[in-house]
Design a protein around this motif. Sequence first.
Motif, PDB file in Angstrom:
ATOM      1  N   THR A  20       3.877   9.729  13.584  1.00  0.00           N
ATOM      2  CA  THR A  20       2.450   9.830  13.289  1.00  0.00           C
ATOM      3  C   THR A  20       1.783   8.469  13.490  1.00  0.00           C
ATOM      4  O   THR A  20       2.389   7.431  13.191  1.00  0.00           O
ATOM      5  CB  THR A  20       2.289  10.252  11.807  1.00  0.00           C
ATOM      6  N   VAL A  37       1.486   5.245   1.979  1.00  0.00           N
ATOM      7  CA  VAL A  37       2.833   4.703   2.018  1.00  0.00           C
ATOM      8  C   VAL A  37       3.117   3.958   3.333  1.00  0.00           C
ATOM      9  O   VAL A  37       4.008   3.123   3.399  1.00  0.00           O
ATOM     10  CB  VAL A  37       3.858   5.833   1.752  1.00  0.00           C
ATOM     11  N   HIS A  38       2.334   4.226   4.356  1.00  0.00           N
ATOM     12  CA  HIS A  38       2.588   3.572   5.641  1.00  0.00           C
ATOM     13  C   HIS A  38       1.757   2.304   5.851  1.00  0.00           C
ATOM     14  O   HIS A  38       2.088   1.494   6.698  1.00  0.00           O
ATOM     15  CB  HIS A  38       2.326   4.538   6.791  1.00  0.00           C
ATOM     16  N   TRP A  58       4.401  -7.076   8.336  1.00  0.00           N
ATOM     17  CA  TRP A  58       3.076  -7.686   8.466  1.00  0.00           C
ATOM     18  C   TRP A  58       2.751  -8.551   7.254  1.00  0.00           C
ATOM     19  O   TRP A  58       2.205  -9.640   7.379  1.00  0.00           O
ATOM     20  CB  TRP A  58       2.013  -6.584   8.642  1.00  0.00           C
ATOM     21  N   TYR A 106      -3.979  -3.636   5.821  1.00  0.00           N
ATOM     22  CA  TYR A 106      -3.160  -3.567   7.040  1.00  0.00           C
ATOM     23  C   TYR A 106      -3.868  -2.680   8.064  1.00  0.00           C
ATOM     24  O   TYR A 106      -3.924  -3.011   9.256  1.00  0.00           O
ATOM     25  CB  TYR A 106      -1.781  -3.016   6.682  1.00  0.00           C
ATOM     26  N   SER A 132      -1.369  -0.366   3.829  1.00  0.00           N
ATOM     27  CA  SER A 132      -2.432  -0.653   2.865  1.00  0.00           C
ATOM     28  C   SER A 132      -3.752  -0.612   3.625  1.00  0.00           C
ATOM     29  O   SER A 132      -3.778  -0.651   4.859  1.00  0.00           O
ATOM     30  CB  SER A 132      -2.228  -2.045   2.277  1.00  0.00           C
ATOM     31  N   ILE A 191       4.377   5.364  13.576  1.00  0.00           N
ATOM     32  CA  ILE A 191       5.572   5.110  12.761  1.00  0.00           C
ATOM     33  C   ILE A 191       6.768   5.266  13.690  1.00  0.00           C
ATOM     34  O   ILE A 191       6.979   6.350  14.230  1.00  0.00           O
ATOM     35  CB  ILE A 191       5.684   6.122  11.608  1.00  0.00           C
ATOM     36  N   TRP A 202       4.507  -2.376   7.691  1.00  0.00           N
ATOM     37  CA  TRP A 202       3.566  -3.036   6.768  1.00  0.00           C
ATOM     38  C   TRP A 202       4.234  -4.168   6.008  1.00  0.00           C
ATOM     39  O   TRP A 202       3.614  -5.192   5.732  1.00  0.00           O
ATOM     40  CB  TRP A 202       2.908  -2.035   5.819  1.00  0.00           C
TER      41      TRP A 202
END
Lengths: 164, 279, 825
Positions: B191, B253-254, C807, B259, B256, B186, C804
Motif C-alpha cells: 500500500t 502505524v506506517h 526516517w 513523516y 506519522s 510499504i 518511518w
Amino acid sequence: METAPVDSAFVSVQVNGESYEREVDARRLLVHFIRDDLDLTGTHVGCDTGNCGACTILLDGEAVKSCMLLAIQADGAEITTVEGLTHDGELTALQQAFSDRHALQCGYCTPGMLISATYLLEHNEAPTEAEIRKAIQGNICRCTGYVNIVEAIQAAASGEVKRD
Amino acid sequence: MLLREVEYARPASVDDAIRLLSEHPNARALAGGQTLVNVMKARAAAPDILVDLNRLDDLRSVGVTPDGGLELGAMATYTQLVGSPEVHSTRPIVAEVASQIADVQVRNRGTIGGNVCSADPTNHFLPLMVALDATMTIAGVDGQRTVPAEQFFLGVYFTAAGPGELLTRITIPPARRGDGFAAVPIGADGTCIVNAAATLEEGGARIAIGCVAATPVRATEMESVLSGADVSDERISEAARGLGASLDPPSDVHASADYRRHLAEVCAVRAVRHAAGRS
Amino acid sequence: MTETTVAPERTETEAPQRGYIGVNVPRKEDKRLVQGEGLFVDDVKRHGMAYVHFVRSPYAHARIASVDVSKAEALDGVYGTLTGDEVAELTDPFFQIAPPPGGHVKDYALAVGRVRHVGEPVVAVAARTRELARDAADLVEVEYEPLDPIVDPERAADPDAPQLHDDVPSNTIWNGHFDYGDYDGALAAADKVIRIKRLHFDRFSSTPLETSGAVVEYNRGTGQWTLHCNNQFPGFAIIMMAPALRTGMDKLRFVSQDVGGGFGNKICTHPQLVALCLLSRKLKRACQWTEWRTEQHMANSHGNERVFLDVEVPVTDDGLMLGFKARMIDDCGAYTRYEPLGCIIWAQVTPGAYRWRNVRVEFTQVCTNKSPCGPNRGYSRMQHLWFTERVMDVVADELKLDRVAVRKKNYIRADEMPYETPNGCIYDSGDYALCLDKALELVDYESIEERRREAESRGKLLGVGIGSTLDSGTNNFGQATLVNPELQYSVNNEVASVKLDIFGEIVVTLGTTPQGQGHETTAAQIVADILGVTPDDVNVRPGHDSYWNSHAGFSGTYASQFAVTGLGAVKGATEMLADQIRTLAGAVLGGVPPEQIELAEGFARIKGNPEAALPFMACGAIVNANNAVLPLELRDITLNCRYVYVPPHQLPDKERKYGNLTLTYATQIHACVVEVDEETGSYEIVDYGAVDDCGVRINPQIVEGQVHGATAQALGAATHETFAYDEQGNLLTPNFYDYHVPHALDMPPLKTGYIESPSPFTPLGAKGMGEGGGAGLSAVCSALQDALRPVGRPIVYDSCNPYWRVWEMLRDPAKTRENVEVETR
Ligand SMILES: Cc1cc2nc3c(=O)[nH]c(=O)nc-3n(C[C@H](O)[C@H](O)[C@H](O)COP(=O)(O)OP(=O)(O)OC[C@H]3O[C@@H](n4cnc5c(N)ncnc54)[C@H](O)[C@@H]3O)c2cc1C
Ligand code: FES
Ligand code: FES
C-alpha cells in the motif's frame, strides 16, 4: 441469466474440463464453491483480504484470486485449478521443476503459485528473473523465501527439467 | 471472512444497471470486486444487491478521442490499460501506474472505475486522475453529467457518483509536456504511504498528492512556482518547499503526520521530475 | 572458571556414510502437493459437520456483563453455541507451567467473566455452513463493561497499572535473577564500560500461510475425541487438554497429514481445540473450525516482545568484552500458554556466539492486554541473540573498532569446541570465524567502500551488517525446572517405528508433525541406507496420528530437533529391524550367524555369496503369515520395531540455573548490504550472504530451503512485520496490507554457503537447524546502523525498522544517541 436480482442461482461451470452444475447462494465466494461444493480442495485460502494468492485459479484463461469473486459470477466460465494442470498423470514441466528445485516446503502456497507461474509462461516463454518475481508478487509464500520458486520457474521456462 | 446475505443481478445493459441501482436504495455496483468483495467479507459493507457490471462490454472500451485524448470505459481493467496501444500512444503514465497496482491477479480483475469509485485515499489512480485533469462521466436515471476529477472525490470511500448512479467513462485530455508519478509504498509493492502525480503543461503544472487527506490534495503553491518554463531540479525542489507544512495528513502505524508531510514533498518533487523526463 | 558440568557423552560418529545421506533426494511429499492433492485440515469433511465461528472480544480489557445467545440459536441452520459459563463448568483451567504468581493465571477455552485482549474468543457458534455460523455470530449479544487496558510492557508492573489477572500482582508472571561468572570482577577489570539504556525487540509472528484449524469428532460410545488438526505439538496439547477436559490422555487422538507451515505458531491452539471438543460432544456432530487470517493476527500466538534495559558491557582496551549486565522485560501478552518457558529458553544461548564469561541478568515477564505469545521460530533465543548482536555493533561502533575484528576477537573459537558457556551449556561444534569469512566473501566485503561511494553518488547510503546467531536444538526439558522447580519434566524424546510387512513393504511411522520440513524424505534416506534399499522402497506414513503408537510425551515438530531426535529414532528403530532381519535370514539360510548377513537390494544375503539370499518379502511373509517356517527360538522377532530416542541430557542445577539446556548448536553467520534512500528513509536489501553450519547435512536441498525460509522471515521481521497496538489495545496490523510480509519483489537474491561441523553428540552428526536464529534480523539492523553512520551516527535500537523509524533516525540521530554512553576507566 435473468436481470432481476436473485439470492441464489444455478451455476454451470467447466472446471478442469469437467462440467458441474450446482445451485449456490449469491453470497458464496468462488473459492468456497470450488473447495466445498465441488470438493476440489487443491485451491487454498490463506487470507481474508485478497493478498495471499493461495486461491489463484485461471478463469477463462486469466489468473484471478477466487476469494474475491462470487461463485455466481463464474456462471458459464471455464476454470482451471491446480488439479487440472496434470494431464494423463504426467506432471507439467513447472510441477516437475517445483519438485526438482525444492520450490515448496509446506506446499500450501504451491497451487496458487503454480497457477500464477503457468499463466506467466503462457504469456511469456522466456521471462527474466524480474518478470518472474513480478508475476508471483501476488502469491505469498511463508516458507521458501521465493528463492527456489524463482529458480524452478526459470528452469521450467528454459526446459531444464529432469524427468524420471 | 464471509459475506452477509446479498442478492445478485446481472444487468444486460448500462441502462438496465442504472435502473437496478436507482430502484434499490442499497444496491451497489460490482466492478472488479477487488475492494468491494473484501469489504463485504469484513462485513464493513453490506449492500442488499450487487449489480454486476462485468458483462457490460460497452464499459470496457479504451479509445482515443478525436482531439487525441483518452477515453476509458469505467470497466477497463488494469491489465487492459497496461497492454493498451491507445494508452501508450497518448498518456502512457496511465499504463505505467496501472502496472504498479497490486499484482497480476488483481490487475486482471480490478478496474479503473472501481479504483476511483472506491476512493480509498491510498489508491494510485486518485492523484493521477486529478493531475491529468480527467473528466468523469456519471450516468443516472436522469441522464448523464460530467465532473472534473478534482470535484469527483468527496471523502474517504465517497465520490460524486451517488446512489443510483454509475461512473461510465473517464476522459483524459491529450498529452501535455509530460506526466509523472511517484510513491513510497510499504515494501516493494505494498500500500502507498504517500503518492503523488504531476502533469507539466505549457505554462503550468498540475500536481496532486495522495494519502495525505481524505481526497487527493492539489499542491497549488508548488504549481504556481512551476508555472514558468523552468523545471530544473533546483527549481522543482524549491517549489516543493513548504508543501508539507501546508498539509494536515493522518498519523498511523506506517507514518506519522510529520513523516507524511515530508514524503509529500519528496514524492511531489519526484513526480514532477518524472514528468520533466528527469527521473 | 571454577564451575564445570559434564559434557554429554560423545556418540561415535563415523565419517558421514556414503549412500543417501548428503544427497538431494527429491521429496516424497512433492508429488501430491504439486497436484493439489495434499490433505490440509480445511480439506477434511465429515457428514453433517458443523462449521464453527468464534465471537471475539472487541475490547482489550473488559468485564463480561452478560451473554445472550438466544437470537443466534434461533437462526435457522444453527446447531448450537458454547459460552464461557459452560466452559467454566465443564472444564478446569489449563495447567500453568509457572509457579505462583504466574501460576495463578486462569486460562480457559473461552473467556470466563472477563476478556483480556482484542480478539479473545468469547462464544463459539456452530451452524450448517460457514456463512451461517458467521451470521449467527453477529446475533450473539455480549454486554461488556470496558476496563482500562495495559499495553506497554514497561509500564505493566507500575503500581497504577490495571491488573489483568486476580492474584497476579504487578502483572508479573515470572521474575528471576541470573548471575554467572563474576560480573563485578569483570566490571572492575574493564578499561571501558558501554551503557545502553534501552533496546527493544518487536512483536511479530511467522504467520504461516495456512491458519489454524480442526475438525473434531466425538465418539459417544468410547468417549474419545478425534482431532484432525494442524496443531504442531500434539504431545504438549494433549498434556494441556486432557486434565482440562477431565479425561484421559488416550481419549484425545490427534491426526494430521499436511500442515501449511507452523513455525511454532501452531503449538498453542489447545484452547480452541477444547472448545471444539466440548461443542462436538454437546451437538453430537463433527465440528470444524478454520481460523481466518485476521483472527490469526489478532489472537494466535505472537512472538514475544522484549525490552533490554540498563545494559552494561565491560570491555578491555583491546576490544575483548567481558560479559554484560541487563534488565530484561518480556511481554507475553494476555495469557501464559507456553510461558513462562521463554524466561529460561533464551539462556540456551546466554553468551550468544561469544566468549562472554560474566553475565548478570534480571529477567521479568509481564502480561499485557495483547494477544498471548507462544513459540515462534527462534523462540526466545532470537530475541536474546538479536540483543547480543546489537551489543556487539554498538560497542564496536562507539569504540571505533572494526566490527569484523571485534567479532573475531570475541567469537568462541573452533579449537575451544565443545565449549562450555558460563551457565553450563555445551556448544557442540562450529567455526564462527570461518563462517564469517565466507559470509563476507559472499557479499564481496572487499568492495564495500567502493560500493559505498558509488551508492553515495546516487543519493543512497550503503551499509553492511553482520548477524551471528545460533540455533540451539534438541531441548533438555529439564530447563523447565529452572522456571518452576516443582515441574517433573526432563530431557526429551522422540519415537519412530519401522516394520517389514508381509509383502516386504517397509513402513515407517514417525511421531512428528511435519509442516514442510520433508520428514518423509529424510526418514526414507536414513532407512534406505541401513536396509540397503532405495528411498523409493521406503513408505513413510505421511503426517501424524497419535494412535500410531509412535508417539511420546515430547513428540512433535518444534525446536529444531528432527534431524537429531526424529532421525535418531528412525535410525534406532531401523537398526533394530536390520538386526532382526539378519538374525532371521541367518537362521533360514542354514544357521549362518547374523554378522555374516548383509542387507542389499531388498535381500538379506550371505556376505561373499550373493546367491544365498532371502528376499525381504520372504522375511516379511515368514514372520507375519507363515510362522511354521520360523524357528521356535526366533518367535520374538516381530519385524516391527519401535525405538525411542532420548538425548544424553541431565537435570540442570535449579539453584544456580546451571546446566546443559540443549544438545546441538547450529550456526548462522549472515552478512547483508542495505541501501537507504536518504530522502525518504526507505531502504532495500541489495545483497545478502548466508552461511550456515548444521553439522552433517542429510539432504542439502532441504537444509538450504530452511535457510532461505528462516532468512525471509527474519528479513520480514526486520523491515515491516510488526504487531503494533494503539493505546487502547487495538491491533493496528491485522491483515497482510498493514502487516507486510515479504513478497517475491521484496526478497533480495540470497547467496548461501555452508560448512559442516558434525556434532559429536548426535547419532548422525547432524544438528537441528530449522529455526535459524534470526541472523537476518541482526544483520539488517547492523547494516542500517552502518549505512546511517555518515548522518550523525544514530543507534538502531528496535528490531523492526519500517521506513518511518529510519526516517526518524535520519532526522534526529542525536536523539538515538542519548541511548548510549561510554565510560572510560
Ligand atoms: C491485494 C490488493 C492490493 C491492492 N493494492 C492496491 C494499490 O496498491 N493501489 C490501488 O490503487 N489499489 C489497490 N488495490 C485495490 C484495487 O485496485 C481495486 O481493484 C480497486 O480499488 C477497486 O476496483 P474494482 O474494479 O475491483 O472495484 P470494486 O471493488 O468492484 O468496487 C469498488 C467500489 O466502487 C464502486 N464502483 C465500482 N465501479 C463503479 C462504477 N462504474 N460506478 C459507480 N460505482 C462503482 C463499487 O460499488 C464499490 O463500492 C488492491 C487490491 C487488492 C486486493
Ligand atoms: S485467499 Fe485469496 S488472496 Fe488470500
Ligand atoms: S511452501 Fe509453505 S507457504 Fe509456500
